[in-house]
Scaffold this active site. Structure first.
Site, mmCIF file in Angstrom:
data_model
loop_
_atom_site.group_PDB
_atom_site.id
_atom_site.type_symbol
_atom_site.label_atom_id
_atom_site.label_comp_id
_atom_site.label_asym_id
_atom_site.label_seq_id
_atom_site.Cartn_x
_atom_site.Cartn_y
_atom_site.Cartn_z
ATOM 1 N N GLU A 41 -18.294 1.218 -59.669
ATOM 2 C CA GLU A 41 -18.377 0.408 -58.455
ATOM 3 C C GLU A 41 -17.020 0.207 -57.794
ATOM 4 O OE1 GLU A 41 -17.697 -3.408 -58.093
ATOM 5 O OE2 GLU A 41 -18.919 -3.748 -56.336
ATOM 6 N N HIS A 52 -18.100 -2.765 -62.850
ATOM 7 C CA HIS A 52 -17.652 -3.605 -61.739
ATOM 8 C C HIS A 52 -16.156 -3.417 -61.497
ATOM 9 C CE1 HIS A 52 -16.628 -7.782 -60.147
ATOM 10 N NE2 HIS A 52 -17.499 -7.330 -59.280
ATOM 11 N N HIS A 54 -10.694 -5.212 -53.360
ATOM 12 C CA HIS A 54 -11.681 -6.275 -53.203
ATOM 13 C C HIS A 54 -11.399 -7.193 -52.020
ATOM 14 C CE1 HIS A 54 -13.262 -10.369 -54.032
ATOM 15 N NE2 HIS A 54 -14.346 -9.705 -54.396
ATOM 16 N N ASP A 89 -15.256 -1.715 -54.496
ATOM 17 C CA ASP A 89 -15.305 -2.460 -53.242
ATOM 18 C C ASP A 89 -14.488 -1.637 -52.260
ATOM 19 O OD1 ASP A 89 -16.613 -4.614 -54.469
ATOM 20 O OD2 ASP A 89 -14.704 -5.400 -55.193
ATOM 21 N N GLU A 122 -19.365 -0.723 -52.267
ATOM 22 C CA GLU A 122 -19.669 -1.935 -51.502
ATOM 23 C C GLU A 122 -18.876 -1.947 -50.198
ATOM 24 O OE1 GLU A 122 -18.902 -5.777 -53.348
ATOM 25 O OE2 GLU A 122 -19.239 -6.802 -51.438
HETATM 26 CA CA CA Z 1 -18.198 -5.661 -55.445
#
Ligand code: CA
Length: 350
Positions: free
Chosen positions: A57, A30, A72, A59, A163
């Site tokens: 991952e 994450h 993020h 963002d 994401e």
């Molecule tokens: Ca995320």
């Protein structure tokens, strides 16, 4: 020759046990190994890779000149020195928006461990000091090159799990966010369902567009939030129902719910209280990748390994975690407990 054959069999069995199968749950780093190094930095991703994560991952948000960068928030002040570096670039609300800065400007920022923008306190006090380090903004392309470069030298096949953040906001700002991200993914060869690239979003609209207009084969994951968070004008309560999950299955391959929507605590007898969400999602063919497992922010009365063990027992297919090393250790222990029989059989051969 017989001894050699036996050794070969043991080697084969050991190899088979260590080799992850398609059914094994995936460990998703994450924002990188963000429990150890500032989120979304190249070192945090390299550490997550070295810790054995299956997916890295990021963002994603956009710069003014349309580059997808790994951050993020829509704003910069919680993870960078933007207030010092560009003091006159705040909007009327006092905030510094990523989309107002070019990539060249973003690269001038010192990225640091997350703080509360209002107070300056670190969000997670025991993590890497926000006062230390000279980290920079990372683009999606840079993260991909790190991943593919390491895959080439290690022989592993670690994936990425981007994401799409705030799609509606970016569209209103005049950017075709989905098209920008897809161009980068295409350029680096992420096209087929087994390309080790999963796309996630809290908003259904970009996922539906990816499936229909872009006809992508990449797996798509609908993230689920809470209506109380007031984001994206999405009715998450409706999505958690069997009907809502069936609708998601029409355009996505999985869901990413908060852990608290699967395990709600303990019942009267002290046993874990489990919702029907995983079962309901599986019934319509959706994988389940809950978020976010943090060793330094756990529900009361449970440790990291026990909580993950419970979730795996319930049947999750992957986990978003800030501490990939500890999740990998849990998954590997379960693999070795599941597969010792074949290894013993091979070593017992004459
Ligand atoms: Ca995320």
């Amino acid at each position: 020759m017989k001894i050699l054959a036996a050794v070969f069999l043991i080697w084969l069995a050991a190899g088979a046990a260590a080799e992850p199968s398609a059914d094994d749950p995936i460990v998703i780093a994450h924002r990188g190994a963000s429990g150890y190094l500032p989120e979304h930095t190249l070192v945090a991703y390299a550490m997550a890779y070295a810790q054995g994560a299956d997916y890295l991952e990021p963002d994603l948000v956009l710069s003014a000149d349309g580059h997808a960068v790994a951050l993020h928030d829509l704003t910069l002040e919680a993870v960078s020195d933007v207030r010092d570096r560009f003091p006159d670039r705040a909007r009327d609300d006092g905030q510094f928006y990523v989309v107002d800065f070019t990539l060249a400007e973003l690269r001038q920022l010192r990225i640091h461990e997350r703080i509360e923008a209002a107070t300056g306190e670190q969000r997670y006090p025991s993590r890497f000091s926000a006062d230390l380090g000279h980290f920079q903004v990372v683009t999606l392309a840079e993260l991909i090159e790190l991943t593919q470069g390491l895959n080439a030298v290690t022989g592993r096949n670690v994936g990425i799990y981007p994401e799409l953040k705030f799609n509606a906001f970016h569209e209103a700002a005049g950017h075709d966010f989905v098209a920008i991200v897809m161009e980068v993914l295409d350029r680096y060869g992420y096209e087929s369902a087994d390309a080790r690239c999963i796309i996630q979003s809290f908003e259904p609209a970009p996922l539906m567009r990816l499936r229909e207009e872009f006809a992508t084969e990449l797996p798509l994951v609908q993230l689920l939030g809470e209506n109380a968070w007031g984001m994206n004008d999405v009715d998450y309560d409706a999505m958690y129902t069997p009907e809502g999950l069936a609708a998601i299955a029409g355009y996505a391959d999985g869901i990413g719910p908060p852990i608290a929507r699967i395990l709600t605590g303990v019942d009267e007898d002290g046993r874990p209280a489990v919702t029907s969400l995983v079962k309901d999602a599986k019934a319509v063919g959706l994988d389940v990748h809950p978020y976010t497992l943090r060793a330094d922010s756990l529900p009361e009365g449970v440790d990291f390994e026990t909580l993950l063990g419970l979730l795996l027992q319930i049947g999750i297919d992957g986990i978003f975690t800030d501490h990939p090393d500890r999740a990998v250790a849990v998954v590997q222990r379960l693999q070795s407990e599941r597969e010792p029989a074949s290894a013993q059989k091979a070593s017992a051969s004459p």
